[in-house]
Write an enzyme that holds these catalytic residues in place. Structure first.
Site, short mmCIF file in Angstrom:
data_model
loop_
_atom_site.label_atom_id
_atom_site.label_comp_id
_atom_site.label_asym_id
_atom_site.label_seq_id
_atom_site.Cartn_x
_atom_site.Cartn_y
_atom_site.Cartn_z
N LEU A 21 0.16 -4.53 -2.55
CA LEU A 21 0.49 -3.19 -2.06
C LEU A 21 1.37 -2.39 -3.01
O LEU A 21 1.34 -1.16 -2.98
CB LEU A 21 1.12 -3.29 -0.67
CG LEU A 21 0.07 -3.58 0.41
CD1 LEU A 21 0.72 -4.05 1.70
CD2 LEU A 21 -0.79 -2.35 0.67
N THR A 54 2.28 -6.67 6.25
CA THR A 54 1.56 -5.57 5.61
C THR A 54 2.32 -4.26 5.77
O THR A 54 2.41 -3.46 4.83
CB THR A 54 0.14 -5.42 6.20
OG1 THR A 54 -0.65 -6.54 5.80
CG2 THR A 54 -0.53 -4.15 5.69
N PHE A 112 4.00 -11.95 0.57
CA PHE A 112 2.91 -11.92 -0.41
C PHE A 112 2.21 -10.57 -0.47
O PHE A 112 1.59 -10.24 -1.49
CB PHE A 112 1.91 -13.04 -0.11
CG PHE A 112 0.88 -12.73 0.94
CD1 PHE A 112 -0.39 -12.30 0.59
CD2 PHE A 112 1.16 -12.91 2.29
CE1 PHE A 112 -1.35 -12.04 1.55
CE2 PHE A 112 0.21 -12.65 3.26
CZ PHE A 112 -1.05 -12.21 2.90
N LYS A 113 2.31 -9.78 0.59
CA LYS A 113 1.61 -8.49 0.60
C LYS A 113 2.10 -7.55 -0.50
O LYS A 113 1.38 -6.63 -0.90
CB LYS A 113 1.79 -7.82 1.97
CG LYS A 113 1.39 -8.68 3.17
CD LYS A 113 -0.10 -8.89 3.24
CE LYS A 113 -0.50 -9.75 4.43
NZ LYS A 113 -0.47 -9.08 5.70
N ASP A 114 3.33 -7.78 -0.99
CA ASP A 114 3.86 -6.92 -2.05
C ASP A 114 3.01 -6.96 -3.31
O ASP A 114 2.91 -5.97 -4.04
CB ASP A 114 5.29 -7.33 -2.42
CG ASP A 114 6.30 -6.99 -1.34
OD1 ASP A 114 6.18 -5.90 -0.75
OD2 ASP A 114 7.21 -7.81 -1.10
#
Length: 525
Positions: free
Chosen positions: A117, A152, A112-114
């Site tokens: 970021l 992350t 999900f960090k994509d």
């Protein structure tokens, strides 16, 4: 729109300054001067919007047109999500009656960090290029530093690799991330990417990053930038998929939808985005569900009102934390000297949740009397005091009125390793059969408990944070007795083939020492 520190002070920054600064000089986190309300006809106007359209609409409420034109913002958003594998970016999938998962892992690193970021990397690049075009005689550079408990790091690296005038240093706790997570980070050999394996915990890595930002001389010399969710842009980007889920659910079950979001969380960023969406006006019939693993500082807060590293309760009536075999990195649900328990869901193995400070500010503000001359300043003083106590004593207890305010918008549950395995098994044997990673399993198990307190009309949306292939040993252990289950054939994406055998570039840091990390950065920028 301007932004200010949770720990007080009169300074207000633009969105660009907030993105490039990351952490406030006084140690606080930046929040907007107000939470904007949704347009009057947002439901009608946004109903058919794509993820890109929703991103532009939501982000525009927080970013002045003087800073980014609509065309510039749309271009950045389109570029950020062009590499995602699903046309909906974060698709909604039905698992059962009143139970859905929001798949947030269709970006380049399968986590999900994509979502945040990819956008943050492009914002860094855009703002730097614009500044350098205005003043070409003095080229401005950015040294991005971040700590990761797993996802992350790779998402930040993929968002910033090979970006001009940007160097990135990612600290991860050595041996405490899954093999796939480690490989995704350390096999990126672009010249501007630097991986540091720190002998310690994620909290140690996070403390080092905060210390670097607090060092005004070092910060000024290297112009530090933040990729952790202390950076406001991360939170803002993540609010968008709550809106996408809402509209997807409306199309699935009707306009008068009652929804509860349940979020597996460690650092409190993902669920904080949901809080902002709710305060903007997104309808939520159920409370935001905080789902934690054995590192349950957040669940304990909603139970007791104490935000503390170590549980001081005389008796613990929560489910027993029996060690489970076969976690993603060979670890058990055991506690080390730092107090962090190593679990099957390692990305949530966090002792102190950095983003919780942002929520605490709003809770403090709402409990400052309305006739106070400077409510914002008073809330900042309160937060500075609480955070200083937390740093000094490892705990802080909030007044009963603050806890009651927190309970109006949130509920919380703690999930054991054994329950994670049970959740993975249950989803696989269900209809439809569905394989989940251990973090999503935390959310699903917690959601079952929370559903007992919901009205019959409430549909739950559980945020699915990572593809199960990133945590192969935990999933394989849960399903080892399942006939005809073949992880390699059924789960592993072709993009992961050979990843563990690729060349790696990583620097070992023998202790959690900020000066050691400084020397490594100094030698490489």
């Amino acid at each position: 729109m301007k932004y200010f520190s949770t720990r007080g002070g009169s300074q207000e920054l633009s969105f660009e300054e907030t993105v490039l600064t990351g952490l406030a000089p006084n140690g606080g986190l930046y929040i907007p001067t107000f939470i904007p309300k949704l347009p009057e006809k947002w439901k009608e106007d946004w109903e058919g919007y794509s993820f890109v359209d929703l991103s532009v609409a939501v982000l525009s409420l927080y970013i002045s047109r003087d800073e980014l034109s609509e065309q510039e913002l749309r271009s950045l958003v389109m570029k950020s999500y062009a590499s995602f594998r699903h046309p909906d970016i974060t698709p909604l999938k039905k698992l059962g009656d009143k139970k859905y998962v929001l798949e947030l892992w269709h970006g380049p690193t399968w986590a999900f960090k994509d979502v945040a970021l990819q956008l943050l990397g492009n914002l860094f690049e855009f703002f730097l290029q614009r500044r350098n075009e205005k003043n070409p005689e003095v080229i401005e550079k950015l040294t991005v530093v971040g700590a990761t408990s797993g996802d992350t790091g790779s998402a930040a690296i993929y968002g910033l690799r090979n970006k001009e005038n940007i160097s990135i240093f990612i600290l991860h706790p050595k041996g405490r991330v899954s093999p796939i997570q480690e490989a995704q980070m350390t096999t990126v050999t672009d010249a501007n990417v630097h991986n540091l394996a720190v002998k310690g915990t994620f909290d140690d890595c996070q403390d080092i990053v905060k210390a670097l930002f607090a060092d005004t001389e070092f910060n000024a010399k290297h112009h530090l930038g933040a990729v952790n969710s202390i950076n406001w842009a991360r939170i803002l980007a993540q609010t968008v998929y709550y809106f996408l889920a809402y509209f997807s659910l409306r199309r699935a079950i009707g306009e008068d939808v009652d929804v509860q979001f349940v979020v597996p969380t460690g650092n409190f960023g993902d669920i904080l985005a949901g809080y902002y969406a709710k305060k903007m006006g997104l309808p939520m019939a159920g409370k935001l569900g905080v789902a934690t693993n054995a590192n349950d500082i957040l669940a304990r807060f909603w139970k007791t009102g104490r935000y503390e590293k170590a549980d001081s309760s005389p008796l613990d009536d929560s489910p027993s934390m029996q060690p489970a075999a076969g976690s993603s990195d060979g670890k058990q649900a055991t506690q080390d000297n730092s107090g962090v328990k190593e679990t099957l869901s390692p990305a949530m193995d966090i002792l102190v949740s950095s983003n919780f400070e942002r929520l605490l500010w709003y809770l403090a503000y709402e409990n400052v009397p309305e006739d106070e001359n400077d409510r914002r300043g008073k809330a900042g003083e309160i937060i500075a005091g609480w955070m200083n106590r937390m740093k000094r004593d490892g705990k802080v207890e909030v007044p009963a009125s603050v806890l009651e305010t927190a309970r109006q918008d949130f509920c919380a549950e703690r999930v054991s390793d054994e329950q994670i395995l049970t959740s993975i098994q249950s989803q696989f044997s269900g209809t439809p059969s569905y394989v989940v990673d251990p973090h999503t399993a935390v959310g699903l198990f917690a959601a079952e408990r929370m559903a007992q307190h919901n009205a019959p009309s409430v549909a739950q949306v559980i945020l699915s944070t990572a593809h199960p292939a990133k945590f192969s040993e935990a999933v394989s252990t849960a399903l080892k007795e399942t006939p005809n289950f073949d992880f390699e054939a059924q789960i592993m994406p072709k993009e992961f083939n050979g990843l563990l055998q690729k060349e790696r570039r990583v620097v070992d840091v023998e202790s959690a020492d900020v000066d050691l990390v400084k020397s490594i950065i100094e030698a490489r920028v």
